[in-house]
Enzyme design. Structure first.
Site, PDB file in Angstrom:
ATOM      1  CG  ASP A 127      -1.819   2.630  -3.284  1.00  0.00           C
ATOM      2  OD1 ASP A 127      -1.353   2.684  -2.138  1.00  0.00           O
ATOM      3  OD2 ASP A 127      -2.985   2.986  -3.557  1.00  0.00           O
ATOM      4  CB  CYS A 183      -1.547   6.176  10.546  1.00  0.00           C
ATOM      5  SG  CYS A 183      -2.669   6.351   9.146  1.00  0.00           S
ATOM      6  CB  CYS A 240      -0.926  -0.004   1.212  1.00  0.00           C
ATOM      7  SG  CYS A 240      -1.807  -1.567   1.467  1.00  0.00           S
ATOM      8  CB  ALA A 241       3.661   2.095  -2.258  1.00  0.00           C
ATOM      9  CE  LYS A 289       4.232   4.894   6.807  1.00  0.00           C
ATOM     10  NZ  LYS A 289       3.341   5.777   6.007  1.00  0.00           N
ATOM     11  CG  ASP A 338       1.521   2.302   5.982  1.00  0.00           C
ATOM     12  OD1 ASP A 338       0.781   2.315   6.976  1.00  0.00           O
ATOM     13  OD2 ASP A 338       2.029   3.337   5.513  1.00  0.00           O
ATOM     14  N   GLY A 397       4.664   6.945  -1.734  1.00  0.00           N
ATOM     15  CA  GLY A 397       6.009   6.394  -1.608  1.00  0.00           C
ATOM     16  C   GLY A 397       6.877   6.905  -0.487  1.00  0.00           C
TER      17      GLY A 397
END
Length: 394
Positions: free
Chosen positions: A234, A335, A210-211, A216, A282, A214
């Site tokens: 993604d 998050c 789940c970039a 991370k 993520d 970008g």
């Protein structure tokens, strides 16, 4: 603009933000920028003052207010000078009426407060509505933290991330030479710690499932000294497209962007099945850990929307399982500080996939939360994150 005109502008913006929260529209920052693009008469001091009123009103109201006027009247309960502006003067708010609705103060809706991870104390939740700091990550491919500090002498080192810097509010980063040269990226310390918890090594094959744009992914590439392979995937074409200029600026060459179709991710990643040393999930989530940056996100969340996030997270973890090589690793992060997106999601994963052995997340910050670690603004000074890590034993 007079103080009364600033108050009226704040009400207009709050009305737009409340409508967007109800209908799934643009974020507050975007709406504020659009508003002032068509109002050139507003000077920089006016824009700052209106923005401050808007975000103070948003942070105060835990429930979505019925109107922008109700939101600002709530803020005015503790600010008599603001309440006095509701006098019907030119370009200002209409006079006060009897029994007008007033937004109530709070952190969030009761149903949501009950779902925060039990590792958090209720008194910690107020820190979710503080203003977020401005953090940078130093790109080790381009230089050192000492070089970045020389460019930002007012910066201080982040307490946990070894390549992080914290700047005063309002610092002009993207106009600096160190940003245009790729030495620094804007990135919260929590995101930096998530990347650190992946323990990416040079020569590895990694999938960032789940970039997004970008952020991370770039941190992983730097930890790999730009050696190996990263597939950054993604389902959001627009977000993925924003990665290319960041790669060029950062001096990264090992990242391949790959667009996925929702619910058909495995097909697009079939060449990586059982061959990835690390898969990072993520996952999309409620974003409760980022309320310092997007406090109006509280007004968007419903039990139904949260349930959809939880279902998607479970699906993505099951997709990731098929990509991990024997003795490879899977890292899951959100998050979010809600139990069902964090520790409960991770525990459910372990119940479904016994081949994956829980490992300690290799960071010093955070609090133990079942299968993973919880980062919070109150304890760690970062955005809120849940992070878990597993090794595929067979």
């Amino acid at each position: 603009m007079t103080p009364a005109a600033r108050a009226e502008a704040a009400i207009e913006l709050l009305d737009a933000i409340i409508a967007a929260a109800r209908e799934g529209g643009a974020a507050a920052d975007t709406l504020i920028a659009r508003y002032f693009r068509t109002r050139r008469y507003a000077g920089s001091k006016d824009r700052r003052a209106v923005r401050d009123l808007v975000f103070r009103a948003i942070r105060r109201a835990g429930e979505r207010p019925v109107s922008g006027r109700a939101a600002l009247l709530g803020l005015a309960e503790d600010a008599p000078e603001l309440r006095a502006l509701f006098d019907g003067s030119a370009h200002g708010p209409a006079p006060l009426e009897v029994d007008e609705p007033v937004a109530t103060a709070g952190i969030a809706s009761l149903w949501l407060l009950e779902r925060f991870d039990p590792a958090l104390q209720r008194e910690e939740l107020g820190a979710l509505l503080d203003r977020a700091p401005l953090d940078l990550r130093v790109n080790r491919l381009k230089g050192t933290r000492a070089e970045a500090v020389a460019a930002f002498p007012e910066a201080r080192e982040t307490p946990h991330a070894p390549l992080g810097l914290r700047l005063p509010e309002g610092a002009q980063v993207e106009q600096s030479e160190v940003w245009t040269s790729g030495l620094v990226e804007v990135q919260d310390e929590g995101s930096q710690l998530l990347a650190l918890g992946c323990s990416a090594r040079p020569g590895a094959t990694i999938v960032d499932l789940c970039a997004g744009a970008g952020g991370k992914t770039l941190a992983l590439a730097a930890d790999m000294t730009d050696q190996g392979r990263i597939v950054a995937s993604d389902t959001d074409r627009a977000r993925l497209a924003r990665m290319a200029p960041r790669l060029d600026r950062a001096g990264v060459s090992i990242i391949e962007a790959r667009l996925l179709d929702p619910n058909r991710e495995a097909e697009a990643l079939a060449d990586l099945a059982g061959a990835s040393d690390l898969v990072l999930v993520d996952a999309p989530c409620s974003g409760t850990g980022t309320w310092r940056r997007n406090p109006e996100a509280r007004w968007r969340l419903t039990p139904e929307r949260l349930a959809r996030f939880v279902k998607l997270q479970s699906h993505l973890l099951d997709v990731a399982v098929e990509l991990v090589a024997p003795d490879g690793h899977l890292v899951y992060a959100v998050c979010s500080l809600l139990g069902e997106e964090g520790r409960e999601q991770a525990a459910a994963f372990e119940a479904r996939h016994s081949a994956f052995v829980r490992e300690t997340v290799p960071i010093t910050a955070g609090t133990a939360a079942g299968p993973g670690r919880l980062l919070s603004p109150a304890r760690d000074g970062t955005d809120g994150f849940f992070i878990a890590r597993w090794r595929r034993a067979c």
